[in-house]
Design an enzyme around this catalytic site. Structure first.
Site, PDB file in Angstrom:
ATOM      1  N   LYS A  81       0.840  -1.213   0.000  1.00  0.00           N
ATOM      2  CA  LYS A  81       0.000   0.000   0.000  1.00  0.00           C
ATOM      3  C   LYS A  81       0.870   1.256   0.000  1.00  0.00           C
ATOM      4  O   LYS A  81       1.943   1.266   0.614  1.00  0.00           O
ATOM      5  CB  LYS A  81      -0.911  -0.050   1.244  1.00  0.00           C
ATOM      6  N   SER A 156      -9.721   2.029   3.149  1.00  0.00           N
ATOM      7  CA  SER A 156      -8.876   2.796   2.261  1.00  0.00           C
ATOM      8  C   SER A 156      -7.875   1.944   1.474  1.00  0.00           C
ATOM      9  O   SER A 156      -7.326   2.425   0.489  1.00  0.00           O
ATOM     10  CB  SER A 156      -8.105   3.846   3.071  1.00  0.00           C
ATOM     11  N   SER A 180      -9.809  -0.322   7.262  1.00  0.00           N
ATOM     12  CA  SER A 180      -9.261  -0.205   5.907  1.00  0.00           C
ATOM     13  C   SER A 180      -8.691  -1.469   5.286  1.00  0.00           C
ATOM     14  O   SER A 180      -8.430  -1.490   4.097  1.00  0.00           O
ATOM     15  CB  SER A 180      -8.205   0.894   5.865  1.00  0.00           C
TER      16      SER A 180
HETATM   17  N1  GLN Z   1     -12.865   4.741   6.909  1.00  0.00           N
HETATM   18  C1  GLN Z   1     -12.159   4.997   8.120  1.00  0.00           C
HETATM   19  C2  GLN Z   1     -11.594   6.398   8.093  1.00  0.00           C
HETATM   20  O1  GLN Z   1     -11.804   7.052   7.148  1.00  0.00           O
HETATM   21  C3  GLN Z   1     -11.079   3.997   8.326  1.00  0.00           C
HETATM   22  C4  GLN Z   1      -9.889   4.204   7.498  1.00  0.00           C
HETATM   23  C5  GLN Z   1      -8.728   3.319   7.831  1.00  0.00           C
HETATM   24  O2  GLN Z   1      -8.891   2.259   8.427  1.00  0.00           O
HETATM   25  N2  GLN Z   1      -7.553   3.790   7.474  1.00  0.00           N
HETATM   26  O3  GLN Z   1     -10.958   6.851   8.997  1.00  0.00           O
END
Ligand code: GLN
Length: 490
Positions: A81, A156, A180
């Site tokens: 990632k 994400s 995410s």
């Molecule tokens: N959707 C959540 C956020 O926007 C989790 C994102 C993540 O786990 N990095 O914070």
């Protein structure tokens, strides 16, 4: 014979060792597939073409050596990632502010996986700074879901999820601050695990909200996730939050799930859960029961506060973490004629960060400011402890908790991205786990009526990754979901 990409990483390794295929053949196959599929899916932000092939040639030679212990991932392509540091390879968090940034060092997990023989084939797309649930907020543009190009892959770590679903590589890394890893795993029909907080080193992960996040594997099976996690996990002197505890042999799986006590938290089956999702999860639970597991209803009464608590803590931590992007040290800078530090700093941040990142920095800074600190931040920390206690109580009675990963299946691109609150609601079933710090994984258990995958969430007690992964393996051994590959036209 199965095509190379139809194998799991575990299967590929056996074929590499037996000489049925070679690292060069494997790498060439995936690179060709990436070339064909990327124009449709856009899961990757960078393809490590030349170097990956050179590394594969080295792995070929190493495998041919008659003697010596073979590295456990020798010759296996790996996607990383964009927020995980890779020496000599862009690490931009898919933000304009980090464009052009190439770290001089590898994250600890990257070092460990490279030493195990994995070869980085590319970097994957994500929501800017990991803030989002759809991978639509990347400065490189959105990633498409391989099951339906009109839909989001989740986020994400949507690039990693989509790339694994489309078989652009057998293994990938994601990061999970509030879901995410699990959200894209669920939406793309693949497996992914967020381990106990402190199980995996965060050294080299660009911080969004340090107290919540972990790096973790995304793969087509729980077995492959187990193999990867086993290598990644364990003490790291470079991350003081990384715990010094022996790492279990996750890839061994469980002897059986017979007698396993499963808790069904009623709050995970509340209003807003799509019918198709509920019935797929129910079938998954029935399957485990048919294998000898027992179920008990449990309640986690405080998790209804999880979303506001999570977003407060995450935004507060983000506002302080992201202060380092000042236009002087990393990535892009907007020059202001005759400007001073203040004008360059604010112009760079105004143009470098996207709107969601700016919104979170502003809200987090506000919640941390004098007069509001106790009212918002400290209160959220207290509520977090209460939520964690709910999980501790439930997990004192049962071995694992099971529910859906996401309340719905993947939604259409463009339908939620302009409405932050609707997007935050996506995370209702994943953020409680990060607040509690326990391990949790998503495994595919079925499809909705429209043919989109449904993910089941398996949550365990602190450092009980072996149990969580073992349940995932029991499901996949029966369902063989990983044999279903989305019709991506390659
Ligand atoms: N959707 C959540 C956020 O926007 C989790 C994102 C993540 O786990 N990095 O914070």
């Amino acid at each position: 014979m199965a095509k190379i990409h139809e194998n799991t990483a575990t299967e590929l390794l056996l074929k590499l060792i037996s000489g049925e295929t070679t690292p060069v053949e494997v790498m060439a196959h995936y690179l060709e597939r990436i070339g064909k599929l990327e124009p449709k899916i856009h899961a990757l932000t960078f393809v490590n073409k030349d170097n990956a092939m050179k590394e594969a040639e080295k792995a070929d030679k190493e495998l041919k050596k008659p003697k010596g212990k073979k590295k456990p991932l020798l010759g296996i392509p790996l996607i990383v990632k964009e927020c995980i540091s890779t020496a000599g390879m862009q690490t931009t968090c898919c933000s304009k502010i980090l464009q052009g940034y190439v770290p001089p060092y590898d994250a600890t997990v990257v070092i460990r996986l490279k030493e195990a023989g994995a070869i980085i084939i590319g970097k994957s797309n994500m929501d800017e700074f990991a803030m989002g649930s759809s991978t639509e907020r990347s400065c490189y543009g959105p990633t498409k879901n391989p099951w339906d190009f009109k839909k989001v892959p989740g986020g994400s770590s949507g690039g990693s999820g989509a790339a694994i679903a489309a078989r652009e590589a057998p293994l990938a890394l994601g990061s999970d601050t509030g879901g995410s890893i699990r959200c894209p795993a669920s939406y793309c029909g693949v497996s992914g695990i967020k381990s106990t907080y402190g199980r995996v080193s965060r050294y080299g992960l660009v911080a969004y909200a340090n107290s919540l996040e972990q790096i973790g594997p995304i793969a087509t099976t729980a077995r492959d996730c187990a193999m990867l996690l086993e290598i990644m996990a364990g003490k790291d002197p470079l991350d003081s939050t990384c715990v010094d505890m022996p790492v279990d042999q996750y890839s061994k799986g469980l002897q059986s799930v017979k007698g396993l006590k499963i808790g069904i938290p009623k709050e995970f089956f509340a209003a807003g859960l799509k019918d198709d999702v509920k019935s797929a999860i129910d079938k998954g639970i029935d399957l485990l029961k048919s294998l000898g597991a027992t179920t008990t209803d449990v309640s986690l009464p405080s998790i209804k506060y999880s979303l506001p608590v999570y977003y407060l803590i995450a935004m507060c931590e983000a506002s302080s973490n992201l202060a380092r992007f000042d236009g002087l040290r990393y990535g892009a800078r907007v020059d202001v004629p005759k400007g001073n530090f203040d004008t360059v700093y604010s112009k760079t941040r105004q143009e470098g960060f996207g709107p969601e990142v700016r919104r979170r920095i502003i809200l987090g800074t506000y919640a941390l400011s004098a007069g509001y600190y106790d009212m918002f931040y400290v209160k959220a920390l207290k509520a977090r402890t209460i939520i964690q206690d709910d999980f501790k109580k439930a997990l004192a009675k049962v071995d694992v908790l099971i529910g859906p990963t996401m309340p719905t299946t993947a939604f259409d691109i463009g339908t939620k991205v302009d409405d932050p609150l609707t997007m935050y609601l996506e995370d209702v079933l994943t953020v409680p786990i990060n607040l509690a710090g326990i391990p949790s994984m998503s495994v595919p258990v079925g499809f909705d009526k429209g043919g989109m995958p449904v993910g089941m969430q398996i949550m365990g007690n602190f450092f009980k990754e072996a149990q969580v992964l073992g349940v995932g393996m029991a499901i996949e051994d029966k369902l063989q979901f990983h044999k279903k590959i989305p019709p991506v036209g390659a």
